[in-house]
Design a protein around this motif. Structure first.
Motif, mmCIF file in Angstrom:
data_model
loop_
_atom_site.group_PDB
_atom_site.id
_atom_site.type_symbol
_atom_site.label_atom_id
_atom_site.label_comp_id
_atom_site.label_asym_id
_atom_site.label_seq_id
_atom_site.Cartn_x
_atom_site.Cartn_y
_atom_site.Cartn_z
ATOM 1 N N ARG A 40 -74.553 -18.388 10.449
ATOM 2 C CA ARG A 40 -73.535 -18.657 9.435
ATOM 3 C C ARG A 40 -72.160 -18.747 10.092
ATOM 4 N NH1 ARG A 40 -72.904 -14.262 6.357
ATOM 5 N NH2 ARG A 40 -74.050 -12.938 7.768
ATOM 6 N N ARG A 41 -71.191 -19.207 9.324
ATOM 7 C CA ARG A 41 -69.819 -19.324 9.848
ATOM 8 C C ARG A 41 -69.283 -17.981 10.325
ATOM 9 N NH1 ARG A 41 -66.217 -21.735 5.523
ATOM 10 N NH2 ARG A 41 -68.041 -21.535 4.224
ATOM 11 N N TYR A 42 -69.603 -16.899 9.617
ATOM 12 C CA TYR A 42 -69.151 -15.574 10.044
ATOM 13 C C TYR A 42 -69.682 -15.232 11.432
ATOM 14 C CZ TYR A 42 -67.315 -14.120 5.433
ATOM 15 O OH TYR A 42 -66.584 -13.984 4.287
ATOM 16 N N SER A 57 -62.380 -3.327 17.666
ATOM 17 C CA SER A 57 -62.955 -2.590 16.540
ATOM 18 C C SER A 57 -63.338 -3.583 15.446
ATOM 19 C CB SER A 57 -61.940 -1.587 15.986
ATOM 20 O OG SER A 57 -60.876 -2.285 15.346
ATOM 21 N N GLN A 58 -64.210 -3.135 14.547
ATOM 22 C CA GLN A 58 -64.603 -4.003 13.440
ATOM 23 C C GLN A 58 -63.399 -4.332 12.567
ATOM 24 O OE1 GLN A 58 -69.174 -2.351 13.194
ATOM 25 N NE2 GLN A 58 -67.998 -2.384 11.334
ATOM 26 N N ARG A 63 -59.483 -8.566 10.798
ATOM 27 C CA ARG A 63 -58.137 -9.161 10.695
ATOM 28 C C ARG A 63 -58.075 -10.493 11.437
ATOM 29 N NH1 ARG A 63 -56.956 -3.713 11.191
ATOM 30 N NH2 ARG A 63 -56.609 -3.845 13.426
ATOM 31 N N ARG A 64 -58.690 -10.574 12.601
ATOM 32 C CA ARG A 64 -58.651 -11.811 13.401
ATOM 33 C C ARG A 64 -59.432 -12.955 12.760
ATOM 34 N NH1 ARG A 64 -56.283 -11.693 18.197
ATOM 35 N NH2 ARG A 64 -56.255 -9.805 19.428
ATOM 36 N N THR A 65 -60.538 -12.626 12.111
ATOM 37 C CA THR A 65 -61.444 -13.667 11.603
ATOM 38 C C THR A 65 -61.339 -13.907 10.113
ATOM 39 O OG1 THR A 65 -63.216 -12.066 11.257
ATOM 40 C CG2 THR A 65 -63.150 -13.184 13.414
ATOM 41 N N GLY A 66 -60.702 -12.984 9.394
ATOM 42 C CA GLY A 66 -60.647 -13.111 7.941
ATOM 43 C C GLY A 66 -61.938 -12.670 7.269
ATOM 44 N N ILE A 67 -62.821 -12.011 8.013
ATOM 45 C CA ILE A 67 -64.069 -11.516 7.440
ATOM 46 C C ILE A 67 -63.774 -10.178 6.754
ATOM 47 C CG2 ILE A 67 -66.418 -10.729 7.914
ATOM 48 C CD1 ILE A 67 -66.417 -12.575 10.384
ATOM 49 N N ASP A 68 -64.134 -10.074 5.490
ATOM 50 C CA ASP A 68 -63.922 -8.855 4.722
ATOM 51 C C ASP A 68 -64.704 -7.693 5.324
ATOM 52 O OD1 ASP A 68 -65.013 -7.164 2.060
ATOM 53 O OD2 ASP A 68 -62.897 -7.757 2.014
ATOM 54 N N ARG A 69 -64.170 -6.494 5.179
ATOM 55 C CA ARG A 69 -64.780 -5.284 5.747
ATOM 56 C C ARG A 69 -66.253 -5.144 5.349
ATOM 57 N NH1 ARG A 69 -61.593 0.154 4.759
ATOM 58 N NH2 ARG A 69 -60.102 -1.525 4.590
ATOM 59 N N SER A 70 -66.564 -5.392 4.074
ATOM 60 C CA SER A 70 -67.948 -5.238 3.621
ATOM 61 C C SER A 70 -68.870 -6.274 4.265
ATOM 62 C CB SER A 70 -68.024 -5.326 2.097
ATOM 63 O OG SER A 70 -67.548 -6.584 1.663
ATOM 64 N N ASP A 71 -68.372 -7.468 4.500
ATOM 65 C CA ASP A 71 -69.172 -8.503 5.168
ATOM 66 C C ASP A 71 -69.231 -8.275 6.674
ATOM 67 O OD1 ASP A 71 -69.733 -9.937 2.803
ATOM 68 O OD2 ASP A 71 -67.783 -10.928 2.907
ATOM 69 N N MET A 72 -68.206 -7.647 7.230
ATOM 70 C CA MET A 72 -68.156 -7.415 8.677
ATOM 71 C C MET A 72 -69.310 -6.525 9.119
ATOM 72 S SD MET A 72 -66.838 -7.932 11.616
ATOM 73 C CE MET A 72 -65.263 -8.720 11.290
ATOM 74 N N VAL A 73 -69.600 -5.471 8.385
ATOM 75 C CA VAL A 73 -70.682 -4.554 8.756
ATOM 76 C C VAL A 73 -72.001 -5.317 8.839
ATOM 77 C CG1 VAL A 73 -72.001 -2.526 8.020
ATOM 78 C CG2 VAL A 73 -69.509 -2.534 7.827
ATOM 79 N N ALA A 74 -72.295 -6.103 7.825
ATOM 80 C CA ALA A 74 -73.553 -6.869 7.817
ATOM 81 C C ALA A 74 -73.587 -7.883 8.952
ATOM 82 C CB ALA A 74 -73.729 -7.573 6.470
ATOM 83 N N THR A 75 -72.467 -8.546 9.203
ATOM 84 C CA THR A 75 -72.408 -9.554 10.264
ATOM 85 C C THR A 75 -72.611 -8.915 11.628
ATOM 86 O OG1 THR A 75 -70.911 -10.892 8.902
ATOM 87 C CG2 THR A 75 -71.011 -11.419 11.244
#
Length: 156
Positions: A40-42, A57-58, A63-75
């Protein structure tokens, strides 16, 4: 893709609407291309950030990618399961993990770079090279201008 003939004239001429419609098309093309490769794009964004800026850090990656905290863990979990990145406790704060790209992640990113380039080619197909460069320049200026303004606004 929607056709212009069914759209009111005043909407067809709005730069904000046209930009949004183009972005929707671009995202569909990139999503389809990456999905065919099982990512995926993430995933791409996270690997790209790690390759360019190094371990982080996650929260910093979000902050760098614009991925939300909740999505970051899964990614991070998905990419760690594929051994494309590693997590290790931060020596400065054991409650936090530092994420880094692996050699396999760098190799996969190289493959994904080619796929994303192909997707960009498909998206920009109707434009000659000079128009493509101009479009990227104009979009970059808009993003930089409005990004700077957004950062300058007080948080509520």
């Amino acid at each position: 893709m929607e056709t212009a003939e069914g759209t009111p004239r005043r909407l067809r001429a709005l730069p904000s609407r046209l930009t949004n419609q183009a972005a929707l098309s671009a995202n569909r093309i990139v999503d389809r291309t990456l999905a065919a490769a099982g990512v995926r794009r993430y995933h791409y964004a996270l690997l790209a950030a790690l390759a360019e800026f190094g371990p982080a850090s996650q929260a910093a990656l979000g902050r760098r990618t614009g991925i939300d905290r909740s999505d970051m863990v899964a990614t991070v979990n998905e990419l760690a399961d594929r051994r494309l990145l590693e997590r290790a406790p931060d020596p400065a704060d054991r409650r936090r993990n530092i994420v880094s790209i692996t050699a396999a992640g760098r190799s996969r990113l190289t493959d994904l770079d080619r796929l994303v380039a192909d997707a960009q080619e498909e998206f920009l197909a109707p434009l000659p090279a000079a128009d493509r460069r101009r479009l990227v320049d104009l979009l970059t200026r808009l993003v930089e201008h409005h990004g700077d303004r957004r950062r300058a606004e007080p948080e509520t």
